[in-house]
Design a protein around this motif. Sequence first.
Motif, PDB file in Angstrom:
ATOM      1  N   CYS A   1       3.520   6.742  12.308  1.00  0.00           N
ATOM      2  CA  CYS A   1       2.671   7.117  11.170  1.00  0.00           C
ATOM      3  C   CYS A   1       1.825   5.917  10.761  1.00  0.00           C
ATOM      4  CB  CYS A   1       3.512   7.639  10.007  1.00  0.00           C
ATOM      5  SG  CYS A   1       4.436   6.388   9.103  1.00  0.00           S
ATOM      6  N   ILE A   2       0.926   6.139   9.840  1.00  0.00           N
ATOM      7  CA  ILE A   2       0.060   5.089   9.309  1.00  0.00           C
ATOM      8  C   ILE A   2       0.612   4.652   7.957  1.00  0.00           C
ATOM      9  CG2 ILE A   2      -2.265   4.518   8.493  1.00  0.00           C
ATOM     10  CD1 ILE A   2      -3.303   6.684  10.439  1.00  0.00           C
ATOM     11  N   ILE A   3       0.814   3.367   7.783  1.00  0.00           N
ATOM     12  CA  ILE A   3       1.285   2.842   6.502  1.00  0.00           C
ATOM     13  C   ILE A   3       0.086   2.380   5.688  1.00  0.00           C
ATOM     14  CG2 ILE A   3       2.562   0.982   5.372  1.00  0.00           C
ATOM     15  CD1 ILE A   3       4.388   3.057   6.529  1.00  0.00           C
ATOM     16  N   TYR A   4       0.034   2.852   4.451  1.00  0.00           N
ATOM     17  CA  TYR A   4      -1.019   2.400   3.539  1.00  0.00           C
ATOM     18  C   TYR A   4      -0.358   1.761   2.316  1.00  0.00           C
ATOM     19  CZ  TYR A   4      -4.542   2.309  -0.048  1.00  0.00           C
ATOM     20  OH  TYR A   4      -5.364   1.881  -1.053  1.00  0.00           O
ATOM     21  N   ASN A   5      -0.583   0.487   2.123  1.00  0.00           N
ATOM     22  CA  ASN A   5      -0.164  -0.208   0.906  1.00  0.00           C
ATOM     23  C   ASN A   5      -1.378  -0.967   0.400  1.00  0.00           C
ATOM     24  OD1 ASN A   5       0.909  -1.819  -1.139  1.00  0.00           O
ATOM     25  ND2 ASN A   5       2.843  -2.152  -0.066  1.00  0.00           N
ATOM     26  N   GLY A   6      -2.289  -0.218  -0.176  1.00  0.00           N
ATOM     27  CA  GLY A   6      -3.570  -0.777  -0.575  1.00  0.00           C
ATOM     28  C   GLY A   6      -3.504  -1.438  -1.923  1.00  0.00           C
ATOM     29  N   GLY A   7      -2.860  -2.555  -1.977  1.00  0.00           N
ATOM     30  CA  GLY A   7      -2.756  -3.251  -3.244  1.00  0.00           C
ATOM     31  C   GLY A   7      -2.123  -4.608  -3.048  1.00  0.00           C
ATOM     32  N   LEU A   8      -1.746  -5.215  -4.148  1.00  0.00           N
ATOM     33  CA  LEU A   8      -1.181  -6.555  -4.094  1.00  0.00           C
ATOM     34  C   LEU A   8       0.183  -6.564  -3.442  1.00  0.00           C
ATOM     35  CD1 LEU A   8      -2.512  -7.315  -7.596  1.00  0.00           C
ATOM     36  CD2 LEU A   8      -3.023  -8.752  -5.633  1.00  0.00           C
ATOM     37  N   GLY A   9       0.897  -5.427  -3.485  1.00  0.00           N
ATOM     38  CA  GLY A   9       2.167  -5.342  -2.782  1.00  0.00           C
ATOM     39  C   GLY A   9       1.997  -5.497  -1.286  1.00  0.00           C
ATOM     40  N   GLY A  10       0.792  -5.211  -0.787  1.00  0.00           N
ATOM     41  CA  GLY A  10       0.522  -5.386   0.627  1.00  0.00           C
ATOM     42  C   GLY A  10       0.583  -6.842   1.064  1.00  0.00           C
ATOM     43  N   LEU A  11       0.531  -7.764   0.094  1.00  0.00           N
ATOM     44  CA  LEU A  11       0.661  -9.184   0.402  1.00  0.00           C
ATOM     45  C   LEU A  11       2.125  -9.606   0.494  1.00  0.00           C
ATOM     46  CD1 LEU A  11      -1.969 -10.602  -2.146  1.00  0.00           C
ATOM     47  CD2 LEU A  11      -2.319 -10.142   0.298  1.00  0.00           C
ATOM     48  N   ILE A  12       3.024  -8.762   0.000  1.00  0.00           N
ATOM     49  CA  ILE A  12       4.425  -9.138  -0.136  1.00  0.00           C
ATOM     50  C   ILE A  12       5.298  -8.540   0.958  1.00  0.00           C
ATOM     51  CG2 ILE A  12       6.435  -9.075  -1.674  1.00  0.00           C
ATOM     52  CD1 ILE A  12       4.080 -10.813  -2.664  1.00  0.00           C
TER      53      ILE A  12
END
Length: 322
Positions: free
Chosen positions: A107-118
């Motif tokens: 699947c495609i993971i989308y974490n479009g935010g600051l959590g994507g840095l963590i």
Amino acid sequence: MVLFLTEYFRLNGLGHLRRCIAFSELFESKGIKKQILVNTDHEDADVFHTDIKQQNWLVHKQLETRYDAIIIDSYRAQAADYEHFKQYTNHLVAIDDDNRIEYPSGCIIYNGGLGGLIYQYDPNRFKKILAGPEYALLRKEFRENREEKKINQNLERILITMGGSDPLHLTSKLIQFYHAEFPSSQLDVIIGPGFTDFKEEEFIHVPTLKIYKNLDARSMCDLMIKVDLCITAGGQTIYELGKLGIPFIVIQTAENQLGNISGLVKSGVIESFINPSMGDFLKSLSQLNQKLADVSIRQNMSTKLKTIFQNKSLDIVGSILN
């Protein structure tokens, strides 16, 4: 046709719905039709658009057709649910904030935010990973180029917004606190559709208070650009504030906000945040107020926010469908 599966309940989830609306607008801008199904206990018609259908899709799982993509934004869906919906599309997108579960491979993971840095996602397990603040989903009113935010010398207007439901019932306390700390400043307070205990009549003695309800995206954007400081929960609102360059103080009101907040710290936007469950949080809040009363601190924060939130959300559609 792209299908969105999301949820909105009395105690949480308005950010999910707003995020999916913003996501769907990206597909519409490319001429791609969409459908949004919302699992909800909310019957307030003002919250929903006419093209959003209320349905418990976790129970009624059978779909009548295949979709170009299925995008799931949920804190209730389990791995088996994602696997089930995977059979209806070649492009299953899991919107994730905190590495919540083990999502299906491919699947495609989308974490479009600051959590994507963590959070770290396995590139060998997933088809694609779209992560980081540059992919933050914003409603079109916030994606548009806006007037440059002017940082005033004094805190003349303070905005308080604790999300759609204010699960910790902080809004009343914050009004009292900020009226005492900044008696001459205008207090703009947003009351979400899921608030259960807020009593407006308790604050008739606060002449600087202005209360807003059921604001659409344009009205919300216009209000934000006018304030000097925002006191906000750690959800979707911080991305809208970030795009506009509005200085803010973050209060963590839910566990799933920790990724966003940690990303703010990691990126240097904030040094600390407020956790209401730890000690005298109003004392900590007073200390942050004193710091952000300095116009140079707010100007620096505004500049950092506008640099970090260089929006690339229009690239998401092609990344998902190609």
